[in-house]
Enzyme design. Structure first.
Site, PDB file in Angstrom:
ATOM      1  N   ASN A  16      36.741  22.022  11.674  1.00  8.61           N
ATOM      2  CA  ASN A  16      36.665  20.843  10.808  1.00  8.61           C
ATOM      3  C   ASN A  16      38.004  20.731  10.090  1.00  8.61           C
ATOM      4  OD1 ASN A  16      36.120  18.871   8.954  1.00  8.61           O
ATOM      5  ND2 ASN A  16      34.725  20.109   7.696  1.00  8.61           N
ATOM      6  N   LYS A  18      39.120  18.337   8.345  1.00 13.74           N
ATOM      7  CA  LYS A  18      39.073  17.531   7.115  1.00 13.74           C
ATOM      8  C   LYS A  18      40.236  16.529   7.134  1.00 13.74           C
ATOM      9  CE  LYS A  18      36.744  21.374   4.971  1.00 13.74           C
ATOM     10  NZ  LYS A  18      36.356  22.083   3.785  1.00 13.74           N
ATOM     11  N   HIS A 102      28.397  16.618   5.087  1.00 12.10           N
ATOM     12  CA  HIS A 102      29.242  17.697   4.560  1.00 12.10           C
ATOM     13  C   HIS A 102      29.212  17.648   3.026  1.00 12.10           C
ATOM     14  CE1 HIS A 102      32.730  20.111   3.570  1.00 12.10           C
ATOM     15  NE2 HIS A 102      32.638  20.626   4.787  1.00 12.10           N
ATOM     16  N   GLU A 104      31.433  17.835   0.933  1.00 12.77           N
ATOM     17  CA  GLU A 104      32.488  16.991   0.342  1.00 12.77           C
ATOM     18  C   GLU A 104      32.081  15.513   0.403  1.00 12.77           C
ATOM     19  OE1 GLU A 104      35.626  18.724   2.678  1.00 12.77           O
ATOM     20  OE2 GLU A 104      35.358  20.586   1.548  1.00 12.77           O
ATOM     21  N   GLU A 174      26.372  25.727   4.773  1.00 11.60           N
ATOM     22  CA  GLU A 174      27.655  25.902   4.098  1.00 11.60           C
ATOM     23  C   GLU A 174      27.427  25.986   2.592  1.00 11.60           C
ATOM     24  OE1 GLU A 174      31.095  24.365   6.751  1.00 11.60           O
ATOM     25  OE2 GLU A 174      30.391  22.725   5.502  1.00 11.60           O
ATOM     26  N   GLY A 180      36.307  26.714   1.122  1.00 12.14           N
ATOM     27  CA  GLY A 180      37.699  26.634   0.691  1.00 12.14           C
ATOM     28  C   GLY A 180      38.039  27.527  -0.489  1.00 12.14           C
ATOM     29  N   SER A 220      34.737  29.504   4.214  1.00 16.86           N
ATOM     30  CA  SER A 220      35.757  30.557   4.228  1.00 16.86           C
ATOM     31  C   SER A 220      35.616  31.530   5.406  1.00 16.86           C
ATOM     32  CB  SER A 220      35.782  31.308   2.894  1.00 16.86           C
ATOM     33  OG  SER A 220      36.166  30.414   1.855  1.00 16.86           O
TER      34      SER A 220
HETATM   35  P1  PGA Z   1      36.466  26.346   4.842  1.00 16.20           P
HETATM   36  O1  PGA Z   1      35.687  24.973   5.084  1.00 16.20           O
HETATM   37  O2  PGA Z   1      36.366  27.153   6.126  1.00 16.20           O
HETATM   38  O3  PGA Z   1      37.870  25.946   4.517  1.00 16.20           O
HETATM   39  O4  PGA Z   1      35.786  27.043   3.718  1.00 16.20           O
HETATM   40  C1  PGA Z   1      34.502  24.935   5.853  1.00 16.20           C
HETATM   41  C2  PGA Z   1      33.925  23.545   5.825  1.00 16.20           C
HETATM   42  O5  PGA Z   1      33.963  22.907   4.782  1.00 16.20           O
HETATM   43  O6  PGA Z   1      33.408  23.032   6.844  1.00 16.20           O
END
Ligand code: PGA
Length: 264
Positions: A16, A18, A102, A104, A174, A180, A220
């Site tokens: 992903n 983003k 997601h 976000e 998640e 992140g 992460s």
């Molecule tokens: P990350 O993001 O691996 O940077 O924590 C995962 C995601 O949001 O899909």
């Protein structure tokens, strides 16, 4: 859980990106990744670039085993929805997968469980595979609400989805506090929630369907923690953000995951 059914769940690792990478960055990554990917990996994986890079990445992935996905989709089929992209547009652009709900999107665009459910219906209508994200915020975990929050999100996502379609869904657990942040759920924490997700599916559709649905972990993921996560019975792959931005790090994740998964 029967080994026969478990082994049907082929690992799935999804990048992903983003809102990262211009079209030329996306092309360089994809060329480098394809050059180094081992040919005999028994797993699925996919890249979800920003919308604008989908055509360029599609061109490079043509004829390879690497899937293509988008990061969001409109709940509408077409019409006056400025800025939105429909499922049929994604399908025609060559997407196999679409990430839906997601955290976000839930946080910055106020997406609700009901909107997530509408987007899943829209994606399934076009034969896209939804990767449905669920997960608790830190304060919800601290108040011991993790399982109730995730159960509510999964139940909401599945509203009016027939069992023939549910088999095609992918869920991604998640935990919001792990995205992140460099903090990963421990394998035990993740396994507990993955099992709860599978149980919600089982209560609604029976064990055969629940054992077919792939549930990814995200938050992460790094090459050095993917293996331990993948050794958990109900973790079937990963949704990888930051660590999917460099070809070598994504390759390490994909390769390590497969090594571990075959030991299940
Ligand atoms: P990350 O993001 O691996 O940077 O924590 C995962 C995601 O949001 O899909």
């Amino acid at each position: 859980m029967s080994d026969a059914v478990t082994s049907h769940r082929k690992p799935l690792i999804v990048a992903n990106w983003k809102m990262n990478k211009t079209e030329s960055d996306a092309e360089s990554f994809t060329k480098e990744f394809l050059k180094n990917i081992p040919s005999s990996l028994d797993r699925d994986f996919a890249i979800c670039p920003p919308y604008l890079s989908i055509p360029a990445v599609r061109h490079l992935l043509k004829g390879t085993a690497v899937g293509l996905g988008a990061q969001d989709v409109s709940e509408h089929a077409s019409g006056a929805y400025t800025g939105d992209v429909s499922a049929s547009m994604l399908k025609q652009a060559g997407c196999d997968y679409v990430i839906i709900g997601h955290s976000e999107r839930r946080r910055y665009h106020k997406e609700t469980d009901s909107l997530v459910n509408k987007k899943i219906h829209a994606a399934l209508k076009e034969k896209l595979i939804p990767i449905v994200c669920v997960g608790e915020r830190l304060e919800e975990r601290e108040k011991n609400k993790t399982l109730s929050v995730v159960r509510r999100q999964v139940t909401g996502a599945l509203e009016d989805i027939p069992s023939s379609e549910t088999r095609n869904l992918v869920f991604a657990y998640e935990p919001v506090w792990a995205i992140g942040t460099g903090k990963t759920a421990t394998p035990d924490q993740a396994q507990e929630v993955h099992l709860a997700i599978r149980d919600v599916i089982k209560d609604q559709y029976g064990s055969h369907t629940s054992l077919s649905v792939r549930i990814l972990y995200g938050g992460s993921i790094k090459p050095d923690n993917m293996g331990a996560l993948m050794s958990c019975e109900d973790i079937d792959g990963g949704l990888v953000g930051g660590a999917s931005l460099l070809p070598q790090s994504f390759l390490d994740i994909v390769t390590y995951a497969v090594t571990q998964a075959s030991e299940k």
